[in-house]
Each structure stands twice: as C-alpha cells, then as structure tokens.
Design a protein around this motif. Structure first.
Motif, mmCIF file in Angstrom:
data_model
loop_
_atom_site.group_PDB
_atom_site.id
_atom_site.type_symbol
_atom_site.label_atom_id
_atom_site.label_comp_id
_atom_site.label_asym_id
_atom_site.label_seq_id
_atom_site.Cartn_x
_atom_site.Cartn_y
_atom_site.Cartn_z
ATOM 1 N N SER A 1 40.710 44.098 125.128
ATOM 2 C CA SER A 1 39.896 45.280 124.804
ATOM 3 C C SER A 1 40.072 45.769 123.366
ATOM 4 C CB SER A 1 40.187 46.412 125.798
ATOM 5 O OG SER A 1 41.559 46.721 125.834
ATOM 6 N N PRO A 2 41.285 45.794 122.768
ATOM 7 C CA PRO A 2 41.366 46.219 121.358
ATOM 8 C C PRO A 2 40.549 45.348 120.414
ATOM 9 C CG PRO A 2 43.553 46.232 122.357
ATOM 10 C CD PRO A 2 42.638 45.552 123.324
ATOM 11 N N PHE A 3 40.533 44.037 120.672
ATOM 12 C CA PHE A 3 39.771 43.131 119.796
ATOM 13 C C PHE A 3 38.269 43.302 120.004
ATOM 14 C CE2 PHE A 3 43.880 40.939 120.383
ATOM 15 C CZ PHE A 3 44.268 40.844 119.059
ATOM 16 N N VAL A 4 37.861 43.593 121.245
ATOM 17 C CA VAL A 4 36.440 43.822 121.514
ATOM 18 C C VAL A 4 35.972 45.081 120.798
ATOM 19 C CG1 VAL A 4 34.747 44.365 123.305
ATOM 20 C CG2 VAL A 4 36.485 42.609 123.720
ATOM 21 N N PHE A 5 36.755 46.163 120.904
ATOM 22 C CA PHE A 5 36.388 47.401 120.211
ATOM 23 C C PHE A 5 36.353 47.201 118.701
ATOM 24 C CE2 PHE A 5 37.969 49.572 124.161
ATOM 25 C CZ PHE A 5 36.747 50.146 124.496
ATOM 26 N N ALA A 6 37.348 46.487 118.173
ATOM 27 C CA ALA A 6 37.386 46.239 116.732
ATOM 28 C C ALA A 6 36.186 45.407 116.291
ATOM 29 C CB ALA A 6 38.686 45.538 116.355
ATOM 30 N N ARG A 7 35.751 44.485 117.135
ATOM 31 C CA ARG A 7 34.611 43.630 116.803
ATOM 32 C C ARG A 7 33.341 44.458 116.618
ATOM 33 N NH1 ARG A 7 30.976 41.381 115.258
ATOM 34 N NH2 ARG A 7 30.209 39.273 115.612
ATOM 35 N N PHE A 8 33.201 45.532 117.403
ATOM 36 C CA PHE A 8 32.022 46.391 117.310
ATOM 37 C C PHE A 8 32.289 47.628 116.452
ATOM 38 C CE2 PHE A 8 31.239 43.935 121.167
ATOM 39 C CZ PHE A 8 29.913 43.543 120.977
ATOM 40 N N ARG A 9 33.338 47.565 115.609
ATOM 41 C CA ARG A 9 33.683 48.630 114.673
ATOM 42 C C ARG A 9 33.942 49.960 115.375
ATOM 43 N NH1 ARG A 9 33.066 46.927 109.570
ATOM 44 N NH2 ARG A 9 31.792 45.089 109.173
ATOM 45 N N ILE A 10 34.594 49.884 116.523
ATOM 46 C CA ILE A 10 35.042 51.061 117.259
ATOM 47 C C ILE A 10 36.561 51.109 117.165
ATOM 48 C CG2 ILE A 10 35.096 52.216 119.508
ATOM 49 C CD1 ILE A 10 32.559 50.687 120.233
ATOM 50 N N ASP A 11 37.107 52.315 117.033
ATOM 51 C CA ASP A 11 38.556 52.454 116.896
ATOM 52 C C ASP A 11 39.266 51.779 118.064
ATOM 53 O OD1 ASP A 11 41.155 53.177 116.472
ATOM 54 O OD2 ASP A 11 40.762 55.306 116.194
ATOM 55 N N PRO A 12 40.100 50.760 117.800
ATOM 56 C CA PRO A 12 40.802 50.059 118.885
ATOM 57 C C PRO A 12 41.725 50.963 119.694
ATOM 58 C CG PRO A 12 40.950 48.817 116.830
ATOM 59 C CD PRO A 12 40.403 50.164 116.484
ATOM 60 N N ALA A 13 42.079 52.136 119.175
ATOM 61 C CA ALA A 13 42.967 53.043 119.907
ATOM 62 C C ALA A 13 42.347 53.492 121.219
ATOM 63 C CB ALA A 13 43.296 54.270 119.048
ATOM 64 N N ILE A 14 41.015 53.410 121.321
ATOM 65 C CA ILE A 14 40.355 53.771 122.575
ATOM 66 C C ILE A 14 40.822 52.857 123.701
ATOM 67 C CG2 ILE A 14 38.086 53.893 123.723
ATOM 68 C CD1 ILE A 14 36.877 54.704 121.097
ATOM 69 N N ALA A 15 41.292 51.646 123.343
ATOM 70 C CA ALA A 15 41.775 50.697 124.348
ATOM 71 C C ALA A 15 42.984 51.238 125.096
ATOM 72 C CB ALA A 15 42.127 49.362 123.692
ATOM 73 N N SER A 16 43.678 52.223 124.525
ATOM 74 C CA SER A 16 44.814 52.830 125.204
ATOM 75 C C SER A 16 44.450 54.174 125.823
ATOM 76 C CB SER A 16 45.972 53.033 124.208
ATOM 77 O OG SER A 16 46.420 51.804 123.711
ATOM 78 N N GLY A 17 43.167 54.519 125.788
ATOM 79 C CA GLY A 17 42.721 55.814 126.286
ATOM 80 C C GLY A 17 42.288 55.792 127.730
ATOM 81 N N PRO A 18 41.779 56.931 128.213
ATOM 82 C CA PRO A 18 41.413 57.070 129.626
ATOM 83 C C PRO A 18 40.334 56.103 130.097
ATOM 84 C CG PRO A 18 41.539 59.206 128.547
ATOM 85 C CD PRO A 18 41.640 58.181 127.467
ATOM 86 N N ILE A 19 39.404 55.740 129.208
ATOM 87 C CA ILE A 19 38.293 54.884 129.652
ATOM 88 C C ILE A 19 38.805 53.519 130.100
ATOM 89 C CG2 ILE A 19 36.208 53.705 128.891
ATOM 90 C CD1 ILE A 19 35.588 56.029 127.092
ATOM 91 N N VAL A 20 39.555 52.847 129.227
ATOM 92 C CA VAL A 20 40.060 51.517 129.580
ATOM 93 C C VAL A 20 41.087 51.619 130.697
ATOM 94 C CG1 VAL A 20 41.320 49.515 128.701
ATOM 95 C CG2 VAL A 20 39.578 50.607 127.290
ATOM 96 N N THR A 21 41.887 52.678 130.709
ATOM 97 C CA THR A 21 42.865 52.864 131.782
ATOM 98 C C THR A 21 42.172 52.997 133.124
ATOM 99 O OG1 THR A 21 44.359 53.980 130.224
ATOM 100 C CG2 THR A 21 44.787 54.292 132.561
ATOM 101 N N ALA A 22 41.044 53.710 133.146
ATOM 102 C CA ALA A 22 40.302 53.861 134.395
ATOM 103 C C ALA A 22 39.751 52.518 134.879
ATOM 104 C CB ALA A 22 39.157 54.860 134.191
ATOM 105 N N PHE A 23 39.164 51.760 133.964
ATOM 106 C CA PHE A 23 38.670 50.432 134.351
ATOM 107 C C PHE A 23 39.816 49.536 134.810
ATOM 108 C CE2 PHE A 23 34.903 51.552 131.791
ATOM 109 C CZ PHE A 23 33.914 51.168 132.676
ATOM 110 N N ASN A 24 40.946 49.669 134.188
ATOM 111 C CA ASN A 24 42.110 48.879 134.558
ATOM 112 C C ASN A 24 42.527 49.187 135.992
ATOM 113 O OD1 ASN A 24 44.402 47.212 134.262
ATOM 114 N ND2 ASN A 24 45.654 48.976 133.711
ATOM 115 N N ASP A 25 42.537 50.462 136.356
ATOM 116 C CA ASP A 25 42.908 50.846 137.728
ATOM 117 C C ASP A 25 41.941 50.261 138.745
ATOM 118 O OD1 ASP A 25 45.036 52.250 136.746
ATOM 119 O OD2 ASP A 25 44.038 54.211 136.816
ATOM 120 N N VAL A 26 40.653 50.322 138.431
ATOM 121 C CA VAL A 26 39.645 49.796 139.369
ATOM 122 C C VAL A 26 39.802 48.289 139.545
ATOM 123 C CG1 VAL A 26 37.178 49.444 139.739
ATOM 124 C CG2 VAL A 26 38.002 51.631 138.857
#
Length: 491
Positions: A447-472
């Motif tokens: 996920s950090p590399f995917v976000f970086a590829r689309f010029r989105i802050d990779p720190a979002i990969a450690s945030g609630p959105i990715v954490t929620a998908f991870n739980d599911v």
C-alpha cells in the motif's frame, strides 16, 4: 552584487540538530505557555474593559512576542487581535505575526487595515512576507502589493509564483553574492553598508556570467587579509537545487549533508536564492505534522485549539470508513452463523484481527519511515518488499505454531474447551493466523508504494483507511481457511 540574506546560526559546514526532550509535556516552553495562557484568560475574564486592556498591555510588554504567538492559539479568535494591538512596537508585531499560526493571522487580518499590513511587510524579508500574504484573499493581497515599494513587491511576486511545497517557496532571494575577483575588504564594506541585512554562514561567489561557482565560509572573511581575492579562499559548491524541486528533496539534501545555506539555481546555473537551515527545519516540522495527521486519520491542526465540534468533523470522515469496514466484516461473519464450526471459530476473531492489524501497521510504518528519510530508494525497493514479506511469513509461522499449540493444550485439558477436536481447532487457529498475517503483510507492504505511485502521501498506508481494509481482509482470510479445514475434517 548584493542580495539581502537571512541569517543562519548553524555551524559553518553543518546544521544544528533538533533534540527533543524526554518529557515534552513538562518542558520549560510548555510550562511557559500554560502560565501565559492563564494570565491571558484572567485578563480577558475581567468585566471592566479598562482594567482588561491595561492587563493585556502589561502582559504584551513583559513577554516575548514569540511566546505570545503560541499562547494566543488557546484563546478565542476574537480576542487574539486585542493581544496583537497591545504589542509594544512594530518589531514585536512582526515577530508575533511570523511565529503565530494561520488561524490567528486570518482572525487578525480583517481587523486591521491595508496600510498596517503594508507596514508589516515592508519591514520583513520577502520569504516571510509571502506566508502572511498566503493567509489573505487574492484581492486584498493584490491591493497590498500595489502599496509596497515596487522593488519589494517584485521580490515577493518572484517567490510567490512558486508552488507552496517547492524549493522556490522555501528560499529567500535576499543573500550576499559577489564576483570572484572581489576582495575580502570589498565584501566586508558591502556587509557594513547594509546593516539591516543579516549575514549567512556562507557568502556566494559568481563568475562573469553570474553563474554560481563557489562559496566562502564567513569565518574565512575574518581570518584572511582584506586584500585577498575571494576566489583564492572559496570552496566549490557540491550541492545545489532548482527552484521547482520539492521540499522533500530540500530536506533530504540538507539533512544528509548538513548544509547551512542551500543555493537555489535556475536552468542557466545562475544563483536565484538560498534556503537557510531554519527554513528547512520549519519544512521538516510541517512534513512531520502532515505525516502524523495522515497516520492518525485526521486533518486537524494540533497546534490550534479549535472547537470540539470542528475537531470532530475533521476526524469523522476517516472514521466512517472504519465503521463501514466493521459493518462489512459483521455482514460477512453473519453469513456463516448457521454453521456448526463457526460457533468455536468466531471466538478467535479478535485474536486474528489484533495480530494481523499490528503486523500490517509495523510493515507500513517501517516502509513509510524509509521513504520519508530517503533511506528507501528505487533500487532498494525490491529488497525492502522481499524483506518485509519474509518477516511477515516468519511471524505468521512462529506465532501461528505457538498459538495453535496453546489452543490445543487449553482444549485438551479442558481449561478452555470449545466442544470440538482440540487438534483440529489448533490447526484452524494456527493456519488462520498464518494466512491473516500474510494478508496483512502483503497489504501493509504494497500500500505505501501504491499511494506513492499516485502521488498520495504514503503515510495514509498507516492510517485508519488501510487498517480498516486490513481487518476485513484478514478476518475473511481466517474464516475461509477455517471453513475449508472444518469441511476437510468434517467438524
């Protein structure tokens, strides 16, 4: 050639490091902020306005405007302009406005006229003035610029044309630069003739085509004779940057090589500005604030004491994703509620979700840190991904075996009996934990590399959105593994 600089207090060939105290909540500055805030609250709490203004004027004269700039963030916006108006002189107001937050400036600007704003900007460097102009409307900014000295306004417009997060916005176009045939005596005279100009730790050297060819450390101007040409004592410039470079590139260069004043050049290699070390420190703080906010899943400014309701609305959108992910997980689990095997498999869902969530966050956090510090390059990306996947596999295997053995013995000796074969239950939990950890590792690593590829802050990969998908995904992986193992053993 003389361009006006901003002073840098760092060492000649390196910058000072930021040292954070062990207990930030009990630091001297935080205690000072609390005491000053208490004084302001008492002053504004008085009912008779004459006494209130007298006390506020006394507080403003007794305390450093930098401390006041931080303290006013805790009082209502309408009261901040009163503190500003009671500052003792123009210099104190300039220091206050350059050190306070954006919310304070936007609260003060409507209460003061354009002539006062003009006076503030006339007495501050262009690189600081643009941050004030950023916090007012375009129409008002144009009117203020028209009121300024044409030369000053031109310098400000030159900086303002650059992107907010670029090297051009960080730089100052006020610096000292001289032709290589100039002598130390001529340089010293130019510096003395401009007492209002701060001196950086480096004086830059230009050739006949105005191109940057070197620099002279400030110390060398003192220890060498006045008749010495600066070309004889100059040093080569090993690191420079273009105005359109990102602030991340600036931070990376300055932090690695400890450059006290980073030169900025155009496409012709002509010097157009310098980035002092303190500007890099400010950029580093902004990057850290944004990264922490993305990890925490909020866009609020922690430095501003905003109303509770407003802070709630800053956080709510991120948490809605977590809520939806939880509902999806619950709906998926309810699909299996009639199955006999689900009655004991569901007991271990919290364990699986907790373990896999932590594994995923560890992977993404390590990679995000490597990206932000520049330690993770394009060439090392493959080895970093392979390393994280290997660690995730090792964690899944070892902890899966340990957990499976514990579950087996707990059921075997009726300590935590679930009514099914202990060996099968241990295998289900062990395999499920392995699968969930692998899924979490894969998501946390990629996920950090995917976000970086689309010029989105990779720190979002450690945030609630990715954490929620991870739980599911991890929970569903566990349920699928449990279903097939239960069907195979006819549980």
């Amino acid at each position: 050639m003389v361009n006006e600089p901003v002073e840098n207090e760092d060492q000649e060939d390196g910058g000072s490091e930021i040292i954070l105290p062990g207990n930030l909540m009990s630091s001297k500055t935080s205690q000072l902020d609390d005491a000053l805030n208490e004084k302001l609250e008492v002053a504004f709490g008085q009912t008779i306005s004459e006494f209130m203004l007298h006390d506020i004027a006394r507080i403003a004269s007794e305390h450093d405007p930098i401390d006041l700039a931080y303290a006013v963030s805790r009082i209502p916006s309408s009261a901040r302009v009163i503190v500003y108006e009671n500052l003792p002189d123009l210099q104190a107001k300039i220091i206050f406005m350059t050190n306070t937050g954006r919310n304070t400036r936007t609260a003060i600007f409507p209460q003061i006229d354009n002539s006062e704003i003009q006076l503030l900007i006339e007495h501050m460097p262009p690189d600081e003035a643009i941050w004030l102009l950023d916090d007012m409307s375009d129409r008002r900014m144009k009117r203020v610029l028209e009121m300024l000295d044409p030369k000053k306004a031109a310098r400000i417009r030159e900086l303002y044309q650059h992107d907010r997060h670029s090297a051009g916005r960080l730089m100052t176009n006020e610096f000292f630069a001289f032709q290589m045939n100039s002598t130390i005596g001529q340089v010293a005279t130019a510096i003395r003739d401009n007492p209002g100009i701060d001196l950086t730790r480096r004086v830059f050297v230009l050739d006949d085509n105005e191109q940057l060819i070197g620099y002279v450390p400030a110390r060398n101007l003192i220890v060498n004779p006045p008749q010495t040409p600066i070309r004889q004592i100059m040093r080569p410039v090993l690191h420079k940057i273009h105005a359109d470079a990102s602030r991340d590139e600036v931070v990376d260069l300055v932090e690695r090589y400890k450059i006290p004043a980073l030169p900025v050049v155009n496409e012709k290699e002509c010097l157009v500005g310098i980035i002092p070390y303190e500007r890099v420190v400010e950029a580093l703080e902004d990057i850290a604030d944004e990264t922490i906010a993305n990890i925490a899943g909020t866009a609020e400014d922690v430095r501003e004491h905003e109303p509770i309701l407003k802070r709630f609305f800053w956080r709510a959108p991120w948490l809605i994703v977590t809520l939806c992910a939880g509902l999806v997980t619950a709906a998926a689990l309810s699909y299996f509620k009639e199955k006999d095997w689900f009655t004991f498999v569901a007991l271990f869902v919290p364990l699986i979700a907790g373990m896999s969530g932590n594994v995923g966050i560890q992977c993404s956090t390590i990679l995000v840190r490597g990206m932000s510090t520049g330690e993770l390059s394009i060439g090392s990306k493959r080895s970093a991904v392979f390393g994280e996947l290997s660690i995730g596999l090792m964690i899944g295997v070892i902890f899966g075996l340990v957990c499976g053995i514990c579950v087996y013995f707990l059921n075997r000796f009726d300590i935590h009996y679930t009514g099914t074969n202990p060996a099968v239950l241990g295998l289900i939990v062990s395999s499920g934990l392995l699968g969930a950890c692998l899924m979490a590792t894969l998501l946390g690593t990629l996920s950090p590399f995917v976000f970086a590829r689309f010029r989105i802050d990779p720190a979002i990969a450690s945030g609630p959105i990715v954490t929620a998908f991870n739980d599911v995904l991890s929970t569903l992986m566990y349920i699928v593994i449990a279903k097939y193992i239960s069907s195979y053993f006819a549980v």
